[in-house]
Scaffold this motif. Structure first.
Motif, PDB file in Angstrom:
ATOM      1  N   LEU A  29       0.764  -1.054  -0.431  1.00  0.00           N
ATOM      2  CA  LEU A  29      -0.313  -0.006   0.331  1.00  0.00           C
ATOM      3  C   LEU A  29       0.624   1.328   0.799  1.00  0.00           C
ATOM      4  CD1 LEU A  29      -2.298  -0.677   2.823  1.00  0.00           C
ATOM      5  CD2 LEU A  29      -2.647  -1.581   0.301  1.00  0.00           C
ATOM      6  N   VAL A  33      -4.348   5.243   3.790  1.00  0.00           N
ATOM      7  CA  VAL A  33      -3.169   3.081   3.886  1.00  0.00           C
ATOM      8  C   VAL A  33      -3.265   2.583   4.723  1.00  0.00           C
ATOM      9  CG1 VAL A  33      -0.891   2.840   4.293  1.00  0.00           C
ATOM     10  CG2 VAL A  33      -1.173   4.801   2.777  1.00  0.00           C
ATOM     11  N   LEU A  65      -6.988   1.036   4.151  1.00  0.00           N
ATOM     12  CA  LEU A  65      -7.114   0.159   3.945  1.00  0.00           C
ATOM     13  C   LEU A  65      -6.468  -1.134   4.530  1.00  0.00           C
ATOM     14  CD1 LEU A  65      -6.567   1.282   0.162  1.00  0.00           C
ATOM     15  CD2 LEU A  65      -8.418   0.973   1.073  1.00  0.00           C
ATOM     16  N   LEU A  66      -5.640  -0.890   4.947  1.00  0.00           N
ATOM     17  CA  LEU A  66      -4.744  -2.302   5.923  1.00  0.00           C
ATOM     18  C   LEU A  66      -5.846  -2.481   6.750  1.00  0.00           C
ATOM     19  CD1 LEU A  66      -2.185  -3.668   6.803  1.00  0.00           C
ATOM     20  CD2 LEU A  66      -1.238  -1.720   8.337  1.00  0.00           C
ATOM     21  N   TYR A 114      -8.161  -4.467   4.679  1.00  0.00           N
ATOM     22  CA  TYR A 114      -7.747  -5.878   4.319  1.00  0.00           C
ATOM     23  C   TYR A 114      -7.053  -7.007   5.802  1.00  0.00           C
ATOM     24  CZ  TYR A 114      -7.270  -4.166   0.101  1.00  0.00           C
ATOM     25  OH  TYR A 114      -7.662  -2.789  -1.299  1.00  0.00           O
ATOM     26  N   ARG A 117       3.887   4.017   3.051  1.00  0.00           N
ATOM     27  CA  ARG A 117       3.862   2.909   2.610  1.00  0.00           C
ATOM     28  C   ARG A 117       3.521   1.069   3.456  1.00  0.00           C
ATOM     29  NH1 ARG A 117       9.195   2.768   1.854  1.00  0.00           N
ATOM     30  NH2 ARG A 117       9.405   0.591   3.033  1.00  0.00           N
ATOM     31  N   GLU A 137      -7.931  -6.105  -6.326  1.00  0.00           N
ATOM     32  CA  GLU A 137      -7.243  -4.858  -5.169  1.00  0.00           C
ATOM     33  C   GLU A 137      -6.227  -3.956  -5.895  1.00  0.00           C
ATOM     34  OE1 GLU A 137      -9.306  -3.517  -2.568  1.00  0.00           O
ATOM     35  OE2 GLU A 137     -10.831  -5.404  -3.586  1.00  0.00           O
ATOM     36  N   HIS A 151      -6.807   3.160  -5.263  1.00  0.00           N
ATOM     37  CA  HIS A 151      -8.549   3.801  -4.591  1.00  0.00           C
ATOM     38  C   HIS A 151      -8.479   5.457  -4.445  1.00  0.00           C
ATOM     39  CE1 HIS A 151      -9.001  -0.997  -3.587  1.00  0.00           C
ATOM     40  NE2 HIS A 151      -7.593  -1.091  -3.878  1.00  0.00           N
ATOM     41  N   VAL A 206      -4.271   6.178  -3.279  1.00  0.00           N
ATOM     42  CA  VAL A 206      -3.301   4.936  -2.147  1.00  0.00           C
ATOM     43  C   VAL A 206      -3.390   4.200  -3.607  1.00  0.00           C
ATOM     44  CG1 VAL A 206      -3.511   3.365  -0.852  1.00  0.00           C
ATOM     45  CG2 VAL A 206      -4.070   5.192  -0.396  1.00  0.00           C
ATOM     46  N   VAL A 223      -2.488  -0.085  -4.309  1.00  0.00           N
ATOM     47  CA  VAL A 223      -2.919  -1.345  -4.495  1.00  0.00           C
ATOM     48  C   VAL A 223      -2.085  -1.683  -4.669  1.00  0.00           C
ATOM     49  CG1 VAL A 223      -3.467  -3.256  -3.090  1.00  0.00           C
ATOM     50  CG2 VAL A 223      -4.614  -0.343  -2.508  1.00  0.00           C
TER      51      VAL A 223
END
Length: 366
Positions: A111, A124, A127-128, A131, A157, A174, A178, A197, A199
């Motif tokens: 990411l 970021v 999203l982490l 996921y 990152r 993915e 995004h 971001v 991916v």
């Protein structure tokens, strides 16, 4: 279709016999390959056996139509058997569609914050978390290998490894950019900002897939940074692997997940090989696109694939059409990605079926 089903059924029998051979147990790599192939073929063979059983029952019921004593019973069973046979045939067609050979592989998930500065870094981490919840719900495991975190709680990152059967299949959709639209916490006037971001989802490279020349790799060790506990922070356990340093082909990987320098080195080389394999795949796809002078939209890693609109509590996947492209943001960001993934997989199957029918029509015309 019949010939292909016969071929796969025969292969399943060979795989089952091979798994019972002590020689397979003596070779861990071969045993893993056979086990994986058995798992891949089992759903298809199970459906095929049910189809054959239903067909036999249907043939028997039709024969009984000539028996005055059994005619009424047989006539009552035939419609249900015919309907089930049609369903099974359709399911078998779907299982015969081409699958990605990387589907069962583990994944390197990257990411990277794009446009939007600090807000992109915060997204970021959003999203982490999304996921992490999603893969845990799918029976997979996510482990962060490296992260460039900021003081504000974001990250420029994050590199993570996702392991478990079907990791790539779960995350393959993915890949791309995004986009998030929301009012940042630091925005005093309530204006909506747009951030992005990128991916990347890299299937872990196998030894035979890419030859990594270690003479072209520079290995540096250093003290780990950031979270990880005192044991990590006070030892030179972090590893930086640099491929072809100082050249246009340079690839840099950092791994500081564990306390062991050896394990971090091994993991850094896995990530490096996976990135190199992805670079080679991308170059090959670009050559193929150029040769046939066509664009494959879903393969363009620079396109915006999804927008997360916070004011409207809506996630829009731009690869889908109609109302099927919109999903509730609060559910998706909480890790409930399964409906979006299912919709994308369904759309791909429909395209594959159309392509299969078109090819069959061309063969028939010839």
């Amino acid at each position: 279709m019949s010939a292909r089903l016969t071929e796969l059924s025969a292969e399943f029998g060979l795989v089952e016999r091979a798994l019972g051979d002590p020689a397979a147990l003596a070779d861990p790599r071969e045993y893993a390959r056979l086990t994986r192939r058995h798992r891949e073929l089992l759903p298809l063979v199970t459906l095929l056996r049910e189809r054959d059983s239903v067909q036999a029952d249907l043939d028997g019921a039709r024969e009984l139509l000539g028996d005055p004593d059994m005619r009424e019973l047989a006539a009552g069973e035939i419609p249900a058997l015919e309907a089930r046979l049609t369903e099974l045939e359709a399911e078998l067609v779907v299982l015969l569609l081409p699958t990605d050979p990387d589907d069962s592989k583990d994944v390197i998930l990257e990411l990277r914050a794009g446009a939007g500065g600090a807000e992109a870094g915060l997204f970021v981490m959003d999203l982490l978390r999304m996921y992490t919840r999603y893969v845990e719900g799918a029976g997979l495991r996510l482990n962060v290998l490296d992260a460039n975190e900021s003081d504000l709680g974001g990250a420029s990152r994050v590199v993570a490894e996702v392991t478990g059967d079907g990791a790539f299949r779960a995350l393959r959709w993915e890949r791309g950019v995004h986009r998030v639209q929301r009012v940042p916490a630091t925005e005093s006037q309530g204006r909506i900002h747009t951030s992005t971001v990128t991916v990347a989802v890299l299937p872990e490279a196998e030894a035979a897939e890419v030859q990594l020349d270690l003479s072209e790799v520079r290995i540096d060790v250093f003290r780990s940074q950031g979270a990880g506990g005192q044991g990590v922070n006070t030892t030179d356990s972090a590893v930086r692997a640099v491929y072809r340093a100082g050249t246009p082909d340079e690839i840099m990987v950092v791994c500081q997940d564990g306390r062991s320098q050896i394990k971090n080195r091994e993991k850094a080389l896995v990530v490096l090989a996976s990135r190199l394999a992805e670079r080679e795949r991308a170059a090959r796809e670009e050559r193929e696109r150029s040769q046939r002078a066509a664009q494959v939209g879903s393969g363009d890693r620079s396109e915006k694939i999804r927008t997360y609109n916070y004011p409207q509590n809506r996630v829009t996947d731009h690869r889908l059409e109609g109302e099927g492209k919109n999903h509730p943001l609060d559910s998706v960001i909480a890790g409930n990605l399964a409906p979006v993934v299912a919709a994308l997989a369904r759309a791909q199957r429909e395209l594959q079926l159309m392509d299969m029918q078109r090819q069959e029509g061309q063969h028939g015309a010839a």
